[in-house]
Design an enzyme around this catalytic site. Structure first.
Site, PDB file in Angstrom:
ATOM      1  N   LYS A 165       0.829  -1.200   0.000  1.00  0.00           N
ATOM      2  CA  LYS A 165       0.000   0.000   0.000  1.00  0.00           C
ATOM      3  C   LYS A 165       0.869   1.259   0.000  1.00  0.00           C
ATOM      4  CE  LYS A 165      -3.819  -0.432   2.423  1.00  0.00           C
ATOM      5  NZ  LYS A 165      -4.416  -0.683   3.756  1.00  0.00           N
ATOM      6  N   ARG A 174      -3.121   3.297   8.478  1.00  0.00           N
ATOM      7  CA  ARG A 174      -3.469   2.127   7.668  1.00  0.00           C
ATOM      8  C   ARG A 174      -2.347   1.104   7.641  1.00  0.00           C
ATOM      9  NH1 ARG A 174      -4.776   4.740   1.898  1.00  0.00           N
ATOM     10  NH2 ARG A 174      -6.077   2.866   1.720  1.00  0.00           N
ATOM     11  N   GLY A 190      -8.039  -7.311   4.219  1.00  0.00           N
ATOM     12  CA  GLY A 190      -8.908  -7.387   5.384  1.00  0.00           C
ATOM     13  C   GLY A 190      -8.303  -8.086   6.597  1.00  0.00           C
ATOM     14  N   MET A 248      -5.536  -7.125   8.389  1.00  0.00           N
ATOM     15  CA  MET A 248      -4.990  -6.245   9.416  1.00  0.00           C
ATOM     16  C   MET A 248      -5.869  -5.007   9.520  1.00  0.00           C
ATOM     17  SD  MET A 248      -0.980  -6.831   8.840  1.00  0.00           S
ATOM     18  CE  MET A 248      -1.165  -6.485   7.136  1.00  0.00           C
ATOM     19  N   ARG A 271      -3.608  -1.412  -6.328  1.00  0.00           N
ATOM     20  CA  ARG A 271      -2.852  -2.652  -6.176  1.00  0.00           C
ATOM     21  C   ARG A 271      -3.242  -3.592  -7.310  1.00  0.00           C
ATOM     22  NH1 ARG A 271      -6.123  -4.622  -0.843  1.00  0.00           N
ATOM     23  NH2 ARG A 271      -8.168  -4.653  -1.804  1.00  0.00           N
ATOM     24  N   HIS A 315     -17.529 -40.489  -0.702  1.00  0.00           N
ATOM     25  CA  HIS A 315     -17.574 -41.219  -1.964  1.00  0.00           C
ATOM     26  C   HIS A 315     -17.859 -40.287  -3.140  1.00  0.00           C
ATOM     27  CE1 HIS A 315     -19.962 -43.439  -5.017  1.00  0.00           C
ATOM     28  NE2 HIS A 315     -18.882 -44.204  -4.965  1.00  0.00           N
ATOM     29  N   ARG A 351      -1.695 -48.174 -15.886  1.00  0.00           N
ATOM     30  CA  ARG A 351      -1.553 -49.165 -14.816  1.00  0.00           C
ATOM     31  C   ARG A 351      -2.389 -50.394 -15.150  1.00  0.00           C
ATOM     32  NH1 ARG A 351      -1.938 -44.315 -10.581  1.00  0.00           N
ATOM     33  NH2 ARG A 351      -3.312 -43.666 -12.254  1.00  0.00           N
ATOM     34  N   ARG A 357       2.683 -50.131 -17.750  1.00  0.00           N
ATOM     35  CA  ARG A 357       3.408 -50.703 -16.622  1.00  0.00           C
ATOM     36  C   ARG A 357       2.923 -52.119 -16.371  1.00  0.00           C
ATOM     37  NH1 ARG A 357       2.936 -47.976 -10.811  1.00  0.00           N
ATOM     38  NH2 ARG A 357       0.880 -48.953 -10.860  1.00  0.00           N
ATOM     39  N   GLU A 403      11.968 -46.024  -8.600  1.00  0.00           N
ATOM     40  CA  GLU A 403      11.135 -45.665  -7.448  1.00  0.00           C
ATOM     41  C   GLU A 403      11.685 -46.220  -6.148  1.00  0.00           C
ATOM     42  OE1 GLU A 403       7.206 -47.391  -7.886  1.00  0.00           O
ATOM     43  OE2 GLU A 403       7.990 -48.978  -9.161  1.00  0.00           O
ATOM     44  N   SER A 458      11.304 -43.928 -15.798  1.00  0.00           N
ATOM     45  CA  SER A 458      10.206 -43.080 -15.364  1.00  0.00           C
ATOM     46  C   SER A 458      10.258 -43.039 -13.845  1.00  0.00           C
ATOM     47  CB  SER A 458       8.872 -43.645 -15.849  1.00  0.00           C
ATOM     48  OG  SER A 458       7.823 -42.830 -15.390  1.00  0.00           O
ATOM     49  N   GLY A 509       9.024 -42.940 -10.407  1.00  0.00           N
ATOM     50  CA  GLY A 509       7.787 -43.157  -9.650  1.00  0.00           C
ATOM     51  C   GLY A 509       7.964 -42.446  -8.327  1.00  0.00           C
ATOM     52  N   THR A 510       7.634 -41.159  -8.327  1.00  0.00           N
ATOM     53  CA  THR A 510       8.006 -40.352  -7.160  1.00  0.00           C
ATOM     54  C   THR A 510       7.117 -40.594  -5.946  1.00  0.00           C
ATOM     55  OG1 THR A 510       6.788 -38.563  -8.211  1.00  0.00           O
ATOM     56  CG2 THR A 510       9.183 -38.517  -8.396  1.00  0.00           C
ATOM     57  N   ASN A 511       5.964 -41.239  -6.131  1.00  0.00           N
ATOM     58  CA  ASN A 511       5.179 -41.574  -4.935  1.00  0.00           C
ATOM     59  C   ASN A 511       5.952 -42.563  -4.077  1.00  0.00           C
ATOM     60  OD1 ASN A 511       3.191 -40.037  -6.080  1.00  0.00           O
ATOM     61  ND2 ASN A 511       1.979 -41.773  -6.802  1.00  0.00           N
ATOM     62  N   ASP A 512       6.354 -43.656  -4.690  1.00  0.00           N
ATOM     63  CA  ASP A 512       7.106 -44.658  -3.941  1.00  0.00           C
ATOM     64  C   ASP A 512       8.497 -44.161  -3.572  1.00  0.00           C
ATOM     65  OD1 ASP A 512       5.544 -46.895  -3.351  1.00  0.00           O
ATOM     66  OD2 ASP A 512       5.549 -47.509  -5.453  1.00  0.00           O
ATOM     67  N   CYS A 524       6.145 -40.142 -13.441  1.00  0.00           N
ATOM     68  CA  CYS A 524       4.749 -40.549 -13.519  1.00  0.00           C
ATOM     69  C   CYS A 524       4.062 -40.531 -12.174  1.00  0.00           C
ATOM     70  CB  CYS A 524       4.625 -41.917 -14.173  1.00  0.00           C
ATOM     71  SG  CYS A 524       5.447 -43.211 -13.230  1.00  0.00           S
ATOM     72  N   TYR A 556       9.881 -35.559 -20.098  1.00  0.00           N
ATOM     73  CA  TYR A 556       8.438 -35.340 -19.995  1.00  0.00           C
ATOM     74  C   TYR A 556       7.946 -35.517 -18.571  1.00  0.00           C
ATOM     75  CZ  TYR A 556       7.838 -40.407 -19.700  1.00  0.00           C
ATOM     76  OH  TYR A 556       7.893 -41.708 -19.301  1.00  0.00           O
TER      77      TYR A 556
HETATM   78  P1  ADP Z   1      -7.980  -2.131   3.656  1.00  0.00           P
HETATM   79  O1  ADP Z   1      -6.602  -2.592   3.356  1.00  0.00           O
HETATM   80  O2  ADP Z   1      -8.732  -3.015   4.582  1.00  0.00           O
HETATM   81  O3  ADP Z   1      -8.730  -1.721   2.432  1.00  0.00           O
HETATM   82  P2  ADP Z   1      -7.407   0.643   4.026  1.00  0.00           P
HETATM   83  O4  ADP Z   1      -6.208   1.069   4.798  1.00  0.00           O
HETATM   84  O5  ADP Z   1      -7.278   0.690   2.550  1.00  0.00           O
HETATM   85  O6  ADP Z   1      -7.796  -0.803   4.533  1.00  0.00           O
HETATM   86  O7  ADP Z   1      -8.595   1.554   4.518  1.00  0.00           O
HETATM   87  C1  ADP Z   1      -9.915   1.166   4.771  1.00  0.00           C
HETATM   88  C2  ADP Z   1     -10.872   2.139   4.113  1.00  0.00           C
HETATM   89  O8  ADP Z   1     -10.647   3.469   4.563  1.00  0.00           O
HETATM   90  C3  ADP Z   1     -10.705   2.166   2.610  1.00  0.00           C
HETATM   91  O9  ADP Z   1     -11.969   2.243   2.019  1.00  0.00           O
HETATM   92  C4  ADP Z   1      -9.934   3.433   2.363  1.00  0.00           C
HETATM   93  O10 ADP Z   1     -10.205   3.997   1.109  1.00  0.00           O
HETATM   94  C5  ADP Z   1     -10.410   4.342   3.472  1.00  0.00           C
HETATM   95  N1  ADP Z   1      -9.369   5.315   3.814  1.00  0.00           N
HETATM   96  C6  ADP Z   1      -8.127   5.026   4.244  1.00  0.00           C
HETATM   97  N2  ADP Z   1      -7.404   6.151   4.412  1.00  0.00           N
HETATM   98  C7  ADP Z   1      -8.212   7.163   4.082  1.00  0.00           C
HETATM   99  C8  ADP Z   1      -8.035   8.578   4.038  1.00  0.00           C
HETATM  100  N3  ADP Z   1      -6.872   9.148   4.358  1.00  0.00           N
HETATM  101  N4  ADP Z   1      -9.074   9.335   3.656  1.00  0.00           N
HETATM  102  C9  ADP Z   1     -10.257   8.743   3.331  1.00  0.00           C
HETATM  103  N5  ADP Z   1     -10.485   7.443   3.342  1.00  0.00           N
HETATM  104  C10 ADP Z   1      -9.479   6.650   3.717  1.00  0.00           C
HETATM  105 MG    MG Z   2       5.251 -47.691  -7.401  1.00  0.00          MG
HETATM  106 MG    MG Z   3      -7.810  -0.694   1.024  1.00  0.00          MG
END
Ligand code: ADP
Ligand code: MG
Ligand code: MG
Length: 920
Positions: free
Chosen positions: A25, A94, A103, A105, A361, A479, A585, A644, A772, A791, A793-796, A858, A878
């Site tokens: 980020k 952030r 999501g 952290m 990203r 099953h 087989r 085989r 093998e 060939s 036979g990497t399992n065995d 194989c 192969y």
């Molecule tokens: P995540 O990685 O969970 O998306 P973010 O750090 O990107 O967490 O932030 C969570 C939300 O808060 C996102 O929708 C982001 O756009 C918003 N946000 C983060 N920093 C700011 C900021 N400086 N101003 C406005 N919105 C922000």
């Molecule tokens: Mg075998």
């Molecule tokens: Mg974000």
């Protein structure tokens, strides 16, 4: 040392190249600033600080000063002071690690608001309601992230502070009769903030801090601590990410999307992440703060026409509502794609008619989208061929090998039930509640979804006839799941909410009843059930997929074969690009349906008392072996088929039930006791290392003879029909060259005999061996004198090298992986350290004696991308894998070649190089 990296108007200390230090980020915020996009000013505290903090519990000296300077920079850029009671600057804090951990952290917004600065924010914006809305958000986020999670408090489900505060808000709404968050008045919000503060103090025994600086430092610490939060840790386990990277912290000036009708916030992808469609795609909300879009409190509006679906159909798009800003955003979209040369996932916010970029990203995408985006970008000259191939994960192709639900249609459909994703792909059809119905309706030409409480082997033909299978009970190894996966058939098991009423001819999903014969649709990749008939797309027949695979073929050096035992499987492999069969087989013709007679003959042969009796049984068996071999050679006409010789321990085939023993006794004209006695004699303490494989051919040469004759006669008949069979006879479980010579002599003699009878000089074929057993790998030089191909036979080989029984490993191997005693399951990915060493030794010693020795693999590893890379590096010819994995292997082989840019020299003179432990 530098710990703090600033970013702001058109310039930054960092760049996209500094992911390791700044996190994804932070690095991309810096990059966006550098290329002139409007990013609110801020600074990134590097991951090195997190690492230091995790080790010592303290910050490195000098950090406080650098943060102060960073803050002063942000204040200058924003033209406002942090904590200023008249016009306060607010900040977000952030998280952001090297790899995206969506999501996992924490983030705290609106830092710097307090009883003291609130009036200032009201004055600054002229919007009291907004100020209190921002405040209640800060109170909730701060209490949750800083006061609870960062302190390691783990309240019971639903008892956490966030849930409690949400409860207060719900209570207020009920009392005042307000429906939406947006309906809350200033007075409501004031009351709410008061209630929040009270509850926070009551729960934690200390008040929410009024000091902006204290808020900031505590938030920074909380973000660092969130690296070791429960969710983040288990995510890293699953994704196999190291624990010692640490997260960076981004402190950034807040911009407000919740300042009224001219403000907004949104999330967008530069292309559609589900389909790869090259149009801008996203969602937005007017008058909202960032997290509202993802949280699902309000249904977001579509970004533009291309983002419309049934849920948001009538709603105003960003393009319609704010056309000028949409054009500006679309411009940034182009800039970002040109710059990063990949599909981006972005966050933006509009504050009072001004657009800000908050994140970009690499966008996560489906397999279909991955291929489409990569191929489109190549056509747009954004990326080269090499990048196209490296952009798609081999595993993602799995999704494409089965018909799949049209992602656009699925997005708008309602899930009526969920279960375990047992068999991939999608299927739609009419419900059948018994196997017989399924067969009957399929015969009439309707696609069928077989719905059962759970399946049993009796349902097998119904399962085969069905387009998809749904069971209410059972796990991933039930099953139904095993069978479906083996066939590559769409299947969901353990859909608990489904009640199957065969007598009443309905399936219930909670309230909803689906009648026998009604349409039902399954997404087996995700485990979701939909009512009705959803459109499907066959991704593998798409020209795009074919083009992509062709590109992979152009760049790979390894050939790819399929493991197949039946003409049908061979045909599937061939359709998916297999260049032969790497493992046929022979014993498989004695398992499963339709094998009654051949199995009976095999048992007769096994229980024979002398050579004469055995020969008589073998003569009968011969017919069966020849038929199956011929069918497979025919399906693979012109391509090599490695057959085989009989491998498994004989006692596996001795009948265990009294009934079967009696039947056999009668047929053999002996007593039941004798059958039982003979069975006992065959019993072994450790059958996997007992009388099996080549050892059977040594003790009973006539068994090898029969098989060789079946193969050569099948081939001779095909040759007479002007076909081109290429059998490769493979002797299993050898550990000594003389074993092989012994078998070779038999095979050579039969070859001469069959040629004479067929009036030919020669039937083209090879004779080789499996490697093998470690001894065979070490003595590969001698083995190569007697073998025309190897060939692995990497399992065995793995089993024998580790001394881990593959069939029993489930009792202890998971502990090894959880405790990180082993980096990966050696039965899934080749253990380079030892098994790999043996393979490398086998290759070089074998080729030293017989240059050009043909070498393949194989075992199960032949379909594993990391292992395929290893096979490429040691110079194999192969890999062979199950038919549905052939495209995965083709791509993995191409990637191995692209990542390994050594010139391709003859394998013999290739320097022995130990490949990197973790491929990719
Ligand atoms: P995540 O990685 O969970 O998306 P973010 O750090 O990107 O967490 O932030 C969570 C939300 O808060 C996102 O929708 C982001 O756009 C918003 N946000 C983060 N920093 C700011 C900021 N400086 N101003 C406005 N919105 C922000
Ligand atoms: Mg075998
Ligand atoms: Mg974000």
């Amino acid at each position: 040392m530098k710990f703090v990296y600033r970013f702001g108007a058109r310039r930054a200390d960092g760049s996209a190249k500094m992911r390791d230090l700044l996190g994804g980020k932070g690095a991309n915020l810096a990059e966006m600033a550098n290329i002139g996009l409007p990013v609110p000013a801020g600074f990134t505290i590097s991951t090195a600080v997190c690492v230091h903090y995790m080790k010592t519990g303290n910050y490195p000296p000098g950090l406080a000063q650098q943060v102060r300077e960073g803050l002063a920079y942000v204040e200058r850029q924003a033209g406002r002071r942090f904590g200023d009671p008249k016009a306060p600057l607010l900040l977000s804090c952030r998280s952001g690690a090297r790899a995206s951990m969506p999501g996992m952290m924490e983030t705290v917004l609106n830092i710097g608001l307090s009883e003291r600065t609130l009036p200032g924010l009201v004055a600054l914006t002229g919007d009291e309601r907004f100020a209190y809305d921002a405040y209640r958000r800060l109170l909730a986020m701060y209490a949750d992230v800083v006061m609870e999670k960062a302190e390691g408090i783990e309240p019971a489900e639903g008892q956490g502070i966030r849930a409690q505060l949400e409860g207060l808000m719900r209570g207020l709404k009920e009392r005042t009769g307000r429906r939406q968050d947006a309906d809350l008045t200033v007075d409501d919000l004031k009351e709410l903030c008061g209630a929040f503060r009270e509850r926070i103090e009551q729960v934690f025994g200390r008040p929410f801090p009024d000091s902006p600086r204290e808020q900031l430092w505590n938030s920074i610490r909380a973000v660092f601590r969130s690296w070791n939060g429960k969710r983040a840790v288990s995510y890293r386990r699953i994704e196999n990410l190291p624990d010692d990277w640490g997260t960076a912290v981004n402190v950034q000036a807040m911009v407000f999307g919740n300042l009224g009708a001219t403000s907004a916030t949104g999330v967008a992808f530069t292309r559609n992440p589900a389909t790869g469609d090259a149009r801008f795609y996203g969602e937005w909300l007017r008058n909202a703060q960032g997290e509202d879009v993802v949280a699902g409190i309000r249904t977001p509006n579509p970004l533009n026409a291309a983002s419309r679906n049934v849920r948001n159909a009538g709603m105003e798009s960003f393009e319609e509502a704010m056309p000028g800003l949409y054009a500006e955003l679309d411009g940034y979209r182009r800039i970002l794609e040109r710059h990063f040369r990949d599909m981006q996932d972005l966050e933006f916010t509009v504050e009072n008619g001004r657009l800000y970029m908050l994140q970009t990203r690499t966008g996560k995408r489906t397999g279909v989208a991955a291929i489409n985006v990569a191929m489109d970008m190549a056509a747009e000259k954004l990326i080269d061929e090499r990048t196209v191939l490296l952009r798609v994960k081999p595993e993602q192709l799995d999704e494409l090998l089965h018909p799949i639900l049209d992602p656009a249609a699925e997005k708008d459909a309602t899930v009526i039930g969920e279960g375990l994703p047992a068999g991939p792909g999608g299927a739609t059809g009419r419900v059948a509640l018994t196997a017989a119905d399924a067969i009957e309706r399929a015969r009439q030409g309707d696609p069928v979804i077989l719905v059962r409480e759970e399946t049993s082997p009796e349902d097998i033909d119904g399962m085969r006839a069905a387009a998809g299978i749904l069971t209410a009970r059972g796990g991933m190894t039930s099953h139904a799941a095993l069978v479906a996966r083996g066939w590559g058939k769409c299947c969901i098991v353990g859909a608990k909410s489904a009640t199957v009423d065969v007598a009443g001819r309905t399936v219930r999903f909670g309230e909803l009843a689906v009648a026998d014969g009604d349409w039902l649709t399954l997404n087996g990749t995700k485990g979701r059930v939909y009512a009705g008939r959803l459109p499907m797309i066959d991704a593998s027949e798409q020209p795009r997929f074919q083009q992509f695979m062709k590109l992979a073929d152009k760049h790979r050096r390894l050939a790819v074969r399929a493991n197949a035992e039946t003409p049908a499987d061979a045909a599937v492999g061939r359709r998916l690009g297999a260049e032969g069969i790497g493992l046929f087989r022979t014993e498989h013709m004695f398992y499963g349906k339709g094998s009654d007679e051949s199995l009976f003959l095999l048992r007769k042969m096994i229980l024979a008392r002398n050579v004469a009796e055995r020969r008589a049984a073998l003569d009968e068996l011969f017919v069966h072996v020849k038929t199956v071999v011929k069918g497979t050679l025919e399906a693979m006409d012109g391509l090599p088929v490695t057959i085989r010789l009989l491998d498994p321990p004989l006692h596996e085939f001795v009948p265990k039930s009294e009934e079967k023993q009696a039947a056999l006794a009668e047929a053999l004209g002996v007593s039941v006791e004798e059958v039982r006695e003979r069975g006992k004699e065959l019993r072994e303490l450790n059958p996997m290392m007992g009388h099996r494989g080549v050892r059977v051919g040594i003790t009973y040469p006539e068994v090898t003879e029969m098989q060789a004759r079946a193969i050569f006669e099948a081939a001779a008949e095909l040759l007479a029909e002007k076909r081109r069979p290429i059998p490769e006879i493979m002797v299993p479980v050898t550990c000594e060259a003389r074993e092989l010579e012994h078998q070779n002599a038999i095979i050579a003699r039969v070859h001469v005999e069959v040629c004479r009878k067929a009036g030919r000089r020669r039937i083209p074929h090879l004779v080789g061996t499996m490697i093998e057993i470690p001894r065979a790998a070490l003595l590969a030089g001698e083995m190569a004198r007697a073998a025309e191909f190897f060939s692995f036979g990497t399992n065995d080989l793995t089993q024998m090298t580790f001394g881990f029984s593959r069939d029993d490993a489930a009792t202890f191997l998971p502990d090894y992986l959880a405790k990180r005693l082993l980096a990966a399951d050696p039965f899934q990915t080749i253990d380079v350290a030892a098994v790999g060493e043996l393979m490398q030794t086998g290759v070089s010693r074998g080729r030293a004696v017989r240059p050009g020795l043909k070498i393949g693999i194989c075992g199960e590893h032949g379909g594993d991308p990391d292992s395929i890379r290893f096979c490429h590096q040691v110079g194999m010819d192969y890999v062979s894998c199950s038919p549905y994995r052939v495209p995965v292997a083709r791509l993995a082989a191409a990637q191995a070649a692209l990542l390994d840019r050594r010139p391709v020299r003859p394998a013999k003179s290739r320097p022995a190089r130990r490949p990197a432990r973790k491929a990719r």
